[in-house]
Design a protein around this motif. Sequence first.
Motif: not given
Lengths: 187, 380
Positions: B5-9, B220-224
């Motif tokens: 997951i590289i983006g959340i909104g 992303a620097s902080n992928p989950i």
Amino acid sequence: MGVYPGIKETGFYQLRHILSYENNRENTSRLKKNYHFKEHAMPNKQIPIQDGLFTWPSDNPRLIGSKCGHCGEVTFPAQKSCAACCFQDSENIELSREGKLWTWTIQGFPPKSPPYARPETPETFVPYGVGYVELPEGVRVETRLTQNDPEKLKIGMTMQLVIEKFAEDDQGNELMSFFFKPVEEGG
Amino acid sequence: MEVAIIGIGMHPFGRTEGVSGLEQGAYAVRAALKDAGVEWKNVQFAFGGSTDAGAADTLVNNLGLTGLQFINVSNGCATGGSALISAFTSITSGAWELGVAVGFDKHPRGAFAVDPEAMGIGKWYGDVGLALTTQFFGMKIQKYMHDHNITEDSLVRVAVKNFHNGSLNPNAWRKRALSYEEIAGSPMLAHPLRQYMFCSPGEGAAALVLCNAKKAKQYASNPIYLKSAVVKTRLYGSFEVFSPCQASKQAPSPTVQASQAAYAMAGIGPEDIDIAQIQDTESGAEIMHMSENGLCKDGEQEEMLKRGETEISGRLPINTDGGCMANGEPIGASGLRQVCEICLQLRGQAGRRQVPKRLKTGYTHVYGAPGLSAVTILQK
């Protein structure tokens, strides 16, 4: 302390006192007697809320379920196929009238209408009991209860089927549905 | 293939006058794309769902008509989770590399209206006043409390916790923490459940951008990482909502099945979970779902709640953003809101409600009518 301590304080619905279902039923019966006195030429018909849920008319009504010919599982209402084993080998059976209360709750606010078939306002609404009753055939049926006092409902108590008027239709016929009542109450 | 997951909104949850559910969905997607540094025109696929606010695939009118694969998902309260699982398998199968999962809803006021005939039950069921989800929750927790010595105190504590957490969440609907006394004194809606122990249908939207894990660091620097994503439907004999009868031999719920499959897929156990967002339709649901998801044994919840183990500062924080109780329940969005919250927490971006201890593994769970559950396990 009242059963519903929040009501008076918050005015969630403006009930002055909680009516038990039994009291309400007697009031309805008295009204019905007066109605008959005036309209004696046209007796009200008693119609089941849904055909096939219970035997009717009957002096000893029973819920109608189905039993799978392949695996023996019992279902209510009656179905033609079996959700347990997927076979289409089911036959209708009449279910026992008595069982044990498996769980319960009290419906505390007027249900949205539709689908609820009784038009209610916060003033007319009386909370009603709902529960599952486990019958000897090995099925638990979901049902309205005749008791709405949480102090008087206990998991495991013996319950008995009754068919009672639920509502009236436009022609004044009584729509009948099934309920379970506690046996210890003495009617 | 692994999935990241590289983006959340998210769009703020709660009542937003004049903004349709679809507009809220588009807002959430744009926020997620911005978070990921991805443009809509590069998104290869999307799965989206809404129960009351329109067809998710019409979002392309707002976001851009690029011809991408966009499929609508409908699974009751598990819609968001199911949209995510669909996106997950699109990437793990190798079919696609970059996609979006979105969920949104805008429900009318009052309890959920139910059409029994649409659920395959006769009209009589609604006529006589049985077609209410609140009754099922009351009856299920009534039995559970009886069997496992749980008292009303536990029901109240769950609600106190979730409204407190909601007061720390700028995105939540209910931002006022309710006191123990307010909750315990609220009207009884479905004995033993009182008004302030229930979530309400509401509004909101949440979206995720997902990609093949190999490419995650490009974005992303902080992928989950999504270690597992599972949907299960009910077995014969499990106690579900809208059931005119039940079998006397009980089967494990779809939550239990989904949970076990998710742990197996991720190769971990409940002891490895640091933080969880689990379906809190009402207090009793959170309590029962704790054990159904393997996070405790039946009956342990009473002591765990008294000791504050599920608080933000506790051993196993649960519903750190306030859950469905504080955010409301916009059906299409809730499952994705839970994943967004886990991502924020694992990234250390949860602000005032940040869990203070070290976090590695998060867990999300939704349950929906007529009896299905979606579970995900996430790691950083």
